[in-house]
Enzyme design. Structure first.
Site, PDB file in Angstrom:
ATOM      1  N   GLN A 229       0.825  -1.202   0.000  1.00 13.92           N
ATOM      2  CA  GLN A 229       0.000   0.000   0.000  1.00 13.92           C
ATOM      3  C   GLN A 229       0.865   1.260   0.000  1.00 13.92           C
ATOM      4  OE1 GLN A 229      -2.910  -2.266   3.123  1.00 13.92           O
ATOM      5  NE2 GLN A 229      -3.187  -0.080   3.076  1.00 13.92           N
ATOM      6  N   ARG A 376      -8.490  -1.020   8.424  1.00  8.22           N
ATOM      7  CA  ARG A 376      -9.518  -0.063   7.978  1.00  8.22           C
ATOM      8  C   ARG A 376      -9.774   0.993   9.055  1.00  8.22           C
ATOM      9  NH1 ARG A 376     -14.428  -1.705   3.950  1.00  8.22           N
ATOM     10  NH2 ARG A 376     -14.558   0.347   3.064  1.00  8.22           N
ATOM     11  N   CYS A 377      -8.692   1.645   9.447  1.00  8.78           N
ATOM     12  CA  CYS A 377      -8.810   2.555  10.581  1.00  8.78           C
ATOM     13  C   CYS A 377      -7.593   3.441  10.634  1.00  8.78           C
ATOM     14  CB  CYS A 377      -8.947   1.677  11.816  1.00  8.78           C
ATOM     15  SG  CYS A 377      -7.979   2.051  13.241  1.00  8.78           S
ATOM     16  N   GLU A 747     -12.877   4.528   5.930  1.00 11.63           N
ATOM     17  CA  GLU A 747     -12.915   3.659   7.104  1.00 11.63           C
ATOM     18  C   GLU A 747     -14.057   3.943   8.057  1.00 11.63           C
ATOM     19  OE1 GLU A 747      -9.287   5.177   8.293  1.00 11.63           O
ATOM     20  OE2 GLU A 747      -8.099   3.796   7.097  1.00 11.63           O
TER      21      GLU A 747
END
Ligand code: CDP
Length: 801
Positions: A229, A376-377, A747
């Site tokens: 990523q 996801r945070c 998110e």
């Protein structure tokens, strides 16, 4: 009906796929045709395959490793062990949190699934067979699977490799005003307390991790195709760890089949495939299997919280005290801004007007896979919001005040921004009460309460759960946010060709979020070039400008802002070209979407495409030819989206099974670039929230064996189980400092959603006096709580039979 000038401009913009257009995702053309290009699709001439031998034990000393039988298998080219890595100073690598992590184990194994050796062979099957032929003699050691075991005075020291490490504590960290918080508690009418565990979970992207390393001895260039990523960070890390010149390294992150934070860290598989390619002078591919991914790569959460709220009896929150114990596994390898040991956990209570707070955090080593990644945070914000909203529900109930009313009376008011949160952030915008009102109206709050009371009389357990969240998205500003000293900002590079078509590259890297679609929409908004005329590329360090990558929903707040800023630079140059073409001074030139015109004679104008042609064929004397530029964007602040999630459930008291009746989501992420993509992001996040609260769960037995290392044990909701969602977009509070007013969204629903589900179940069983059931709310845990009228807390015990 007449159309206003603003409406007419908005319609023109929708036509060219600009801001607010629900343009179909351009990347899906290749994905739905099976033409995506993932790391495992890369095939290079002469390519070999690598497999990893993992430890079966959670804690053991390595007495010896015998690779002779593996080497004897035809087709095996190389067997890497920790000892060999050590001769090249590569047995250990730095983590993104200033710790070290074993690449291949030398002295001990410290978690089940740890990388012990690698085999490189003609095909993956030979490599796998050869892994099984490696003989490792282990001496088992006592195993630690919880922070409490790790903190015991006689606990074995897991990280005895670290000089000066005499126990299993990684850090003690604190933030806030301890003395002020103590005073608030002295003045409290009521003190509400809650203890919770946010269990270990895993981002679990469908595509696992992998790399294809290709070292070319003739050119000395190393190209690595990999599932990352953050390609530029990997390039810098490879340069520093492997001591290779950075200009000789090219990292290419092709299509990624989901990341969710799992593909931010640097994993041993990447490092070993690179070394193997250098040693063998051939391309080496490593593709992780699902068990390898679930058992060894960055997990999430695993945090225990003790929270206390000081309350006045009329409902005012006077202060908050929180302590967290985080189980980091065997290596502290969180990918998070360096300054914050437990991520942005201190964003808790940012949406509430809490005068004073104090947070202490302790990190502990255990014999589990390393991580603590931001699944996801935005760096532990999920845990922070979960704790916050569970504590708010408990406090309202302790005071006997309605859940919704208690939130409303304590929210930061719309006219109170900018607002300094009790733990140090600066929030800048939001309409919290309005979002709550929209949600309550949509769910029919008053009616539901009546229905609930009626149902109770007949023995049916209905519940309603509210959760709110505000998330600091867009790290960073470079004053405060860095990773290993590298300041957090992002970038965009835009080249407009002579025919008015363009190519845009950014330092972010989409893993399914749709950047190829939405970035072009920002350029369309700023320049009036139709989005279909713009191609977007990310993920190749040879061509993309330097950036920190995509995680923590930072892309729109940072790279998206850079896209707007580079477009404005291009527009500024195009204005000069327009003045030249129109033979007027620059001051006399006005701009409207896609066109410059003469102020005094608006029919005389030139399009942005004509300006582009002029940049290559008819520029004024002295002007540098071409129409291209780069922008680096360092945001002045984080962006602060807000959301309210409301769930209704019915719990079956006989079985503990609970069903979602309705779920309402009200998200305010400022200006929406692509409303359809935003809705997709929210639905995906809510589904992960549902998964975390109901089924998704990695735990360990007393010997440190991972339970949850495959999709039979680690459950993901399919379309069958996933509830329906009712989404609301009517509240829009533009971000005051973002060039197009956007806030992050990726998110939010995964961050705020879990507490809504849990609060709903807790509301349904509130008559029993139970204070807490920890996630996941598996039916047996809910049944146990109802039947025995007791809290069910902590990591569920795993049966040994
Ligand atoms: O960093 P990441 O891409 O995961 O998260 P994000 O910046 O929140 O964006 C997720 C997707 O939603 C991207 O395609 C964004 O461009 C889009 N988005 C949008 O259309 N409008 C917003 N206000 C925020 C995001």
């Amino acid at each position: 009906m007449t159309t206003t000038a603003d409406e007419s401009r908005a319609l023109d913009e929708i036509k060219i796929g600009g801001l607010g257009s629900s343009r179909k995702r351009v990347e899906d053309d290749r994905f739905i045709r099976g033409k995506g290009n993932y790391t495992d699709d890369i095939v290079l001439p002469g390519m070999l395959h690598m497999e990893i031998l993992r430890s079966p034990l959670a804690h053991a000393r390595i007495k010896s490793i015998d690779t002779s039988r593996a080497y004897a298998i035809p087709g095996v080219h190389l067997v890497l062990t920790g000892e060999m890595m050590a001769t090249r100073n590569l047995a250990w690598m730095p983590t993104l949190s200033y710790d070290t992590q074993a690449v291949l184990a030398t002295d001990k194994v410290r978690f089940q699934g740890q990388e012990v050796a690698c085999v490189i062979a003609d095909d993956p099957y030979i490599a796998k067979d050869a892994c099984e032929a490696i003989e490792v003699d282990y001496e088992p050691l006592p195993v630690i699977v919880s922070p409490w075991q790790g903190l015991a005075p006689d606990a074995p020291v897991i990280r005895d490799d670290k000089v000066g490490q005499a126990d299993n504590v990684i850090y003690n960290w604190e933030v806030g005003d301890e003395a002020g918080t103590d005073r608030a508690f002295e003045q409290a009418d009521v003190i509400s307390k809650l203890e919770l565990h946010y269990p270990r979970s895993h981002p679990s992207p469908i595509e696992c991790c992998g790399s294809v390393a290709d070292f070319n001895r003739a050119t000395s260039r190393l190209t690595v195709y990999m599932t990352t990523q953050a390609p530029h960070i990997i390039r810098a890390a490879v340069a520093m760890v492997a001591e290779l010149p950075e200009q000789m390294i090219r990292i290419v992150s092709p299509d990624i089949g989901g990341g969710f934070g799992n593909k931010v860290p640097i994993y041993p598989g990447y490092v070993c495939s690179i070394l193997a390619s250098i040693l063998l002078e051939r391309p080496v591919k490593w593709i992780e299997d699902k068990t390898g991914n679930l058992i060894s790569t960055g997990f999430a959460r695993d945090v225990y919280l003790k929270g206390e709220m000081a309350l006045r009896k009329d409902g005012k929150i006077l202060g908050v005290r929180m302590h967290t114990d985080a189980d980091h596994g065997a290596f502290f390898s969180d990918a998070q801004p360096s300054k914050f040991k437990i991520g942005l956990m201190h964003s808790a209570f940012a949406a509430y007007d809490v005068p004073v707070a104090h947070l202490t955090a302790r990190g502990v080593y255990t014999n589990k896979a390393p991580g603590g990644v931001a699944y996801r945070c935005s760096f532990r914000v999920t845990e922070a919001m979960f704790f916050q909203e569970r504590m708010v529900q408990a406090a309202a109930s302790d005071l006997g005040i309605d859940q919704a009313e208690f939130r409303r009376m304590n929210f930061v008011r719309d006219d109170a921004f900018p607002h300094r949160t009790p733990l140090g952030f600066l929030t800048d915008s939001g309409q919290y009460a309005k979002c709550l009102d929209v949600g309550l109206k949509a769910i029919g709050y008053e009616n539901f309460r009546e229905e609930q009371a009626e149902a109770r009389k007949r023995g049916r357990l209905l519940g309603l759960g509210i959760s709110t969240m505000t998330e600091p998205l867009g790290a960073g500003n470079s004053r405060e946010y860095d990773i290993l000293g590298i300041k957090m900002f992002d970038s965009a590079d835009l080249k407009v060709h002579m025919t008015g078509k363009a190519i845009l590259r950014t330092g972010a890297k989409s893993q399914g979020q749709g950047h190829e679609t939405t970035w072009a929409q920002i350029v369309a908004h700023e320049l009036g070039i139709p989005a279909d005329d713009i191609i977007v590329e990310e993920g190749d360090t040879d061509t993309a400008p330097f950036g920190m990558g995509t995680y923590a929903s930072r892309s729109t707040p940072v790279a998206g802002a850079a896209v707007a800023m580079v477009s404005r630079k291009i527009r500024a140059k195009a204005r000069k070209l327009a003045a030249h073409l129109l033979e007027v001074s620059e001051e006399d030139v006005e701009w409207e979407l896609g066109r410059f015109y003469v102020r005094s004679s608006p029919q005389r104008g030139v399009s942005i495409q004509e300006c582009a042609m002029a940049a290559y064929s008819n520029m004024p004397d002295g002007m540098e030819p071409g129409l291209e530029n780069t922008a680096y964007y360092d945001p002045p602040n984080l962006t602060w989206p807000f959301a309210v999630y409301i769930v209704t459930v019915e719990v079956d008291p006989a079985t503990g099974v609970w069903d979602v009746l309705r779920m309402v989501a009200v998200d305010d992420c400022g200006v929406r670039i692509n409303p359809m993509i935003v809705e997709g992001q929210i639905m995906g996040g809510l589904t992960e929230a549902y998964a975390m609260s109901s089924m998704q769960f990695i735990t360990f037995d007393a010997d440190g064996n991972c339970v949850g290392s495959n999709y039979m044990d680690y459950l993901l909701p399919s379309a069958w189980e996933t509830p329906g969602y009712e989404l609301h977009s009517e509240v829009v509070t533009p971000c005051p400092h973002h060039p197009i007013g956007a806030k992050g969204i990726g998110e939010c629903a995964a961050v705020g959603g879990p507490a809504a589900f849990v609060n709903a179940v807790m509301d349904a069983v509130s008559d029993t006096g139970i204070r807490n059931i920890d996630m996941p709310l598996l039916p047996d845990r809910v049944w146990e709580a109802i039947t025995y009228r007791r809290d069910v807390s902590g990591a569920p015990p795993v049966r040994q039979d």
